[in-house]
Scaffold this active site. Sequence first.
Site, short mmCIF file in Angstrom:
data_model
loop_
_atom_site.label_atom_id
_atom_site.label_comp_id
_atom_site.label_asym_id
_atom_site.label_seq_id
_atom_site.Cartn_x
_atom_site.Cartn_y
_atom_site.Cartn_z
N TYR A 151 6.62 1.40 9.45
CA TYR A 151 5.33 1.87 8.95
C TYR A 151 4.28 0.82 9.28
CZ TYR A 151 1.81 3.47 5.56
OH TYR A 151 0.67 3.92 4.96
N ASP A 246 4.59 -6.65 13.33
CA ASP A 246 3.84 -6.30 12.12
C ASP A 246 4.39 -7.15 10.97
OD1 ASP A 246 3.06 -5.14 9.71
OD2 ASP A 246 2.90 -3.14 10.58
N LYS A 274 -2.25 -7.60 3.30
CA LYS A 274 -2.51 -7.98 1.91
C LYS A 274 -2.05 -9.38 1.50
CE LYS A 274 1.02 -4.49 1.69
NZ LYS A 274 1.14 -3.08 1.43
N1 HOZ Z 1 2.50 2.01 1.42
C1 HOZ Z 1 2.40 0.89 0.56
C2 HOZ Z 1 3.69 0.17 0.43
N2 HOZ Z 1 4.48 0.08 1.56
C3 HOZ Z 1 1.96 1.29 -0.82
C4 HOZ Z 1 0.51 1.26 -0.93
C5 HOZ Z 1 -0.01 1.40 -2.36
O1 HOZ Z 1 0.21 2.45 -2.96
O2 HOZ Z 1 -0.65 0.51 -2.84
#
Ligand code: HOZ
Length: 434
Positions: A151, A246, A274
């Site tokens: 992802y 990534d 993040k």
């Molecule tokens: N897709 C994010 C974790 N792999 C979650 C994002 C979120 O809901 O903050």
Amino acid sequence: MKPPFRQLPGARSVDLFARAQQSLVGGVNSPVRAFRSVGMSPLFIKRGKGARIYDADDNEFIDFVGSWGPLILGHAHEAVLEAVAGALRSGTSFGAPCEAEVLLAEQLKDACPAVDLVRFVNSGNEATQGALRAARGFTGRERVIKFAGCYHGSVDSLLVKAGSGAMTLGVADSGGVPASFVESTLIAEFNDLQSVLDLVNEFPGEIAAVILELIPGNMGVIRPELTFLRGLRDVCDREGILLICDEVMTGFRVARGGAQSLFELTPDLSTFGKVIGGGFPVGAYGGRADVMSQVAPLGPVYQAGTLSGNPVAMAAGLAALSLLEDETIYTELGAKSQALVDGFRSAAAERGIALQTACFGGMFGFFFAERPVRNYADALASNVDIYPRFFKGMLQQGIYLAPSPYEALFMSTAHDDGDLECTLDAFREVLRHL
Ligand code: HOZ
């Protein structure tokens, strides 16, 4: 101390969710948070400190989500709060260069020697998009190989067999993405070099980049095989393909130098998210000087953003990453994560339940599965049916895990032995009733 047991979700969370659905899409701003794949309505979180979070009903939880990775030092760490408060007093946004972005870029370069030049953005999503554009601009090629289950944010062209929330949608591709946007995206199998070689042979001279999460953490956590990683580097070198790592979840999380340092792999480009913002919205992409020199204003590949390099977010990132210069932190995080997954595995074995675990520094995960999980197909074949009951059981015991079987879990420096013991006790208790 064990958080008290309460009925969940509490009345305030239920009310807030009902209200949220009147104004927010599905009541949330990111799909996984809606708790759909665990069949309950979400908790609204109002406060966090250290390893603990507190919901709108004042229920207390030991948190292993940590805002999906960035809170390596735990919630509301004093040094980060102070840095943010200081930055805030000087102004919130200038849309002009500031010193903090130079310092944070230097931190990134120091931790990842493969990074010569950096561009800050506001999320991992944007970072991936920028890296792909730079790779295509540099190579003059269009096709990109990604791996099933990896992802890279909700980037149009990469929403094919994507992990995280997209994995629980029930379809391999997202709606709203024109076929022409994903035409040049080729899908290979993780840990299967031959699947990459087949694509390279089918499209000679057409592939700009191979992008991967070195440690996939969005289809559950999966261990990469070293021969696979080495093979990828070799094929990319041979064919003039750029290798994009990534590190949105793994950078400064599994080791200071990210997964690329753990596996001694030198990517051409890396993406970060993040984690480098210490809990604030930050992303970055960076890598080889010749490739990054394609990006405007040095080159013709355009990419821009008013809030990129925002002084408050940069200050938060700097405060967090400066503390993470102490590499013993990673030894400590790794030991705690390993102790926890080992405890999970033996508790499961005692009850005749097969559990597969993976653990890298402060990031870990597990599957209810008989055999090791090596790729997307294995992850899909694991026993996810019991996850909703397991998740809810853990929550009722005061343990906040990811509300999906396909997400990673995160340890912070704030989790102490008592928290781990408490988590293990909860795990044993929940398994007894599963
Ligand atoms: N897709 C994010 C974790 N792999 C979650 C994002 C979120 O809901 O903050």
